[in-house]
Design a protein around this motif. Structure first.
Motif, PDB file in Angstrom:
ATOM      1  N   UNK A 198       0.823  -1.215   0.000  1.00  0.00           N
ATOM      2  CA  UNK A 198       0.000   0.000   0.000  1.00  0.00           C
ATOM      3  C   UNK A 198       0.858   1.267   0.000  1.00  0.00           C
ATOM      4  N   UNK A 199       2.081   1.173   0.556  1.00  0.00           N
ATOM      5  CA  UNK A 199       2.973   2.345   0.596  1.00  0.00           C
ATOM      6  C   UNK A 199       3.344   2.829  -0.794  1.00  0.00           C
ATOM      7  N   UNK A 200       3.176   1.972  -1.790  1.00  0.00           N
ATOM      8  CA  UNK A 200       3.452   2.387  -3.167  1.00  0.00           C
ATOM      9  C   UNK A 200       2.506   3.480  -3.632  1.00  0.00           C
ATOM     10  N   UNK A 201       1.411   3.700  -2.885  1.00  0.00           N
ATOM     11  CA  UNK A 201       0.488   4.781  -3.235  1.00  0.00           C
ATOM     12  C   UNK A 201       1.202   6.127  -3.301  1.00  0.00           C
ATOM     13  N   UNK A 202       2.190   6.315  -2.441  1.00  0.00           N
ATOM     14  CA  UNK A 202       2.890   7.603  -2.446  1.00  0.00           C
ATOM     15  C   UNK A 202       3.610   7.818  -3.772  1.00  0.00           C
ATOM     16  N   UNK A 203       4.426   6.848  -4.153  1.00  0.00           N
ATOM     17  CA  UNK A 203       5.201   6.977  -5.383  1.00  0.00           C
ATOM     18  C   UNK A 203       4.289   7.023  -6.608  1.00  0.00           C
ATOM     19  N   UNK A 204       3.262   6.162  -6.628  1.00  0.00           N
ATOM     20  CA  UNK A 204       2.355   6.133  -7.778  1.00  0.00           C
ATOM     21  C   UNK A 204       1.588   7.448  -7.913  1.00  0.00           C
ATOM     22  N   UNK A 205       1.239   8.057  -6.793  1.00  0.00           N
ATOM     23  CA  UNK A 205       0.561   9.359  -6.830  1.00  0.00           C
ATOM     24  C   UNK A 205       1.475  10.430  -7.414  1.00  0.00           C
ATOM     25  N   UNK A 206       2.735  10.405  -7.012  1.00  0.00           N
ATOM     26  CA  UNK A 206       3.701  11.372  -7.543  1.00  0.00           C
ATOM     27  C   UNK A 206       3.906  11.185  -9.041  1.00  0.00           C
ATOM     28  N   UNK A 207       4.081   9.939  -9.454  1.00  0.00           N
ATOM     29  CA  UNK A 207       4.297   9.656 -10.873  1.00  0.00           C
ATOM     30  C   UNK A 207       3.098  10.056 -11.714  1.00  0.00           C
ATOM     31  N   UNK A 238      -3.773  10.318   4.195  1.00  0.00           N
ATOM     32  CA  UNK A 238      -2.978  11.371   3.562  1.00  0.00           C
ATOM     33  C   UNK A 238      -2.914  12.602   4.460  1.00  0.00           C
ATOM     34  N   UNK A 239      -1.716  13.149   4.644  1.00  0.00           N
ATOM     35  CA  UNK A 239      -1.573  14.410   5.377  1.00  0.00           C
ATOM     36  C   UNK A 239      -1.489  15.594   4.417  1.00  0.00           C
ATOM     37  N   UNK A 240      -0.646  15.480   3.408  1.00  0.00           N
ATOM     38  CA  UNK A 240      -0.593  16.552   2.406  1.00  0.00           C
ATOM     39  C   UNK A 240      -0.117  16.003   1.068  1.00  0.00           C
ATOM     40  N   UNK A 241      -0.516  16.698   0.024  1.00  0.00           N
ATOM     41  CA  UNK A 241      -0.068  16.403  -1.340  1.00  0.00           C
ATOM     42  C   UNK A 241      -0.063  17.740  -2.049  1.00  0.00           C
ATOM     43  N   UNK A 242       1.116  18.382  -2.119  1.00  0.00           N
ATOM     44  CA  UNK A 242       1.192  19.771  -2.553  1.00  0.00           C
ATOM     45  C   UNK A 242       2.238  19.993  -3.635  1.00  0.00           C
ATOM     46  N   UNK A 260      10.414  26.746 -11.013  1.00  0.00           N
ATOM     47  CA  UNK A 260      10.869  25.622 -10.200  1.00  0.00           C
ATOM     48  C   UNK A 260       9.700  25.032  -9.418  1.00  0.00           C
ATOM     49  N   UNK A 261       9.599  23.716  -9.433  1.00  0.00           N
ATOM     50  CA  UNK A 261       8.507  23.103  -8.686  1.00  0.00           C
ATOM     51  C   UNK A 261       8.803  21.641  -8.369  1.00  0.00           C
ATOM     52  N   UNK A 262       8.233  21.188  -7.270  1.00  0.00           N
ATOM     53  CA  UNK A 262       8.279  19.793  -6.846  1.00  0.00           C
ATOM     54  C   UNK A 262       6.929  19.445  -6.240  1.00  0.00           C
ATOM     55  N   UNK A 263       6.600  18.162  -6.265  1.00  0.00           N
ATOM     56  CA  UNK A 263       5.414  17.680  -5.573  1.00  0.00           C
ATOM     57  C   UNK A 263       5.872  16.988  -4.296  1.00  0.00           C
ATOM     58  N   UNK A 264       5.243  17.320  -3.177  1.00  0.00           N
ATOM     59  CA  UNK A 264       5.592  16.717  -1.890  1.00  0.00           C
ATOM     60  C   UNK A 264       4.384  15.997  -1.322  1.00  0.00           C
ATOM     61  N   UNK A 265       4.626  14.851  -0.700  1.00  0.00           N
ATOM     62  CA  UNK A 265       3.557  14.045  -0.131  1.00  0.00           C
ATOM     63  C   UNK A 265       3.976  13.477   1.216  1.00  0.00           C
ATOM     64  N   UNK A 266       3.013  13.392   2.132  1.00  0.00           N
ATOM     65  CA  UNK A 266       3.199  12.696   3.413  1.00  0.00           C
ATOM     66  C   UNK A 266       1.919  11.935   3.708  1.00  0.00           C
ATOM     67  N   UNK A 267       2.079  10.705   4.190  1.00  0.00           N
ATOM     68  CA  UNK A 267       0.911   9.886   4.502  1.00  0.00           C
ATOM     69  C   UNK A 267       1.274   8.830   5.526  1.00  0.00           C
ATOM     70  N   UNK A 268       0.286   8.430   6.288  1.00  0.00           N
ATOM     71  CA  UNK A 268       0.419   7.267   7.156  1.00  0.00           C
ATOM     72  C   UNK A 268      -0.019   6.031   6.393  1.00  0.00           C
TER      73      UNK A 268
END
Length: 282
Positions: A198-207, A238-242, A260-268
């Motif tokens: 399930x932790x792959x959700x972070x990377x897949x969301x970013x991609x 999800x805590x943030x996805x910005x 310049x930009x990056x996407x940042x994510x944090x989740x439990x």
């Protein structure tokens, strides 16, 4: 490889290397080392005459006492890995060495610490600032190596080095990932097999977000979809996805290829908090 426990042990060694004009590289860690840490070590060995790795689980940067208690401590295994990499010194102090008395100093990093990690982990970056300052003063490196996975921490340390005029160079090494894309983290060892999947959700969301943005989809639409995806997954919170400027961490409402930009994510995932990020324009 020599294990050092105190600054007093290090000082004569440092003076000897200074007299020989040796360039010192420092890789600060909290232990539980993985391949991402070893990439930092290898970079230091390429760029320095000798490499010092610090291992210290810093209590002052944990705003959650349970997270601190559960943080993996694997010193023997860490030392084996570092010895195999040809590290010169490991600085592994006790808490009383770093904090002989409680630290009353408080850093204020301004807007950098009031968003994302700073918003959800109050006091975290003050703890980071204090311990990194202490490590820089004790080891006195010429270069220090950090991973891009902790993007906001990198911004905080850049501010620290600039504002306090530390005479050293920061080198930032790209995030190292497992074959499936999961960002390597010491906290990954706490994930069970189902949670790891399930932790792959972070990377897949970013991609997915990166692909969508370069195809012209609006950021707000992408963000809403990711929030919705996490809401229907019972193991994830999800805590943030910005979308942010990777230097100021100012949030963007729209994507531009000229900024310049990056996407940042944090989740439990379960009770394990994970973070990740993906650069879009640098």
């Amino acid at each position: 490889m020599k294990l050092i426990r105190t600054g007093a042990e290090w000082n004569p060694l440092w003076l000897n290397h200074l007299q020989k004009n040796h360039q010192i590289g420092l890789v600060p860690t909290m232990g539980a080392l993985h391949e991402g840490h070893l990439q930092l070590v290898r970079k230091s060995k390429q760029r320095s005459d000798l490499t010092v790795v610090s291992i210290f689980v810093n209590p002052t940067q944990f705003n959650n006492s349970e997270d601190f208690a559960k943080y993996p401590v694997t010193l023997e295994d860490d030392l084996e890995k570092l010895s195999s990499e040809g590290v010169d010194y490991v600085f592994a102090p006790e808490v009383r060495e770093i904090y002989p008395t409680p630290t009353k100093l408080r850093f204020d990093f301004g807007d950098l610490e009031r968003v994302l990690e700073g918003k959800f982990r109050p006091g975290h970056f003050n703890g980071v600032g204090v311990v990194v300052s202490k490590l820089f003063h004790i080891i006195k490196p010429h270069r220090a190596f950090f991973g891009q996975k902790d993007l906001q921490q990198v911004g905080i340390i850049r501010r620290l080095v600039s504002d306090l005029s530390f005479d050293l160079e920061l080198e930032i090494v790209p995030t190292h990932r497992e074959p499936n894309g999961l960002a390597m983290s010491s906290r990954n060892v706490r994930l069970n097999p189902v949670e790891r999947e399930k932790a792959l959700m972070l990377f897949k969301s970013l991609e997915s977000a990166k692909s969508g943005l370069f195809q012209g989809k609006p950021w707000t639409e992408i963000q809403k979809q990711v929030v919705a995806d996490f809401e229907v997954e019972p193991l994830a919170k999800l805590e943030y996805f910005d979308l942010v400027n990777p230097e100021t961490f100012e949030a963007h409402s729209e994507f531009s290829k000229n900024r310049k930009s990056s996407i940042c994510i944090a989740a439990y995932i379960g009770d394990v908090r994970l973070i990740d990020n993906m650069p879009l324009v640098s």
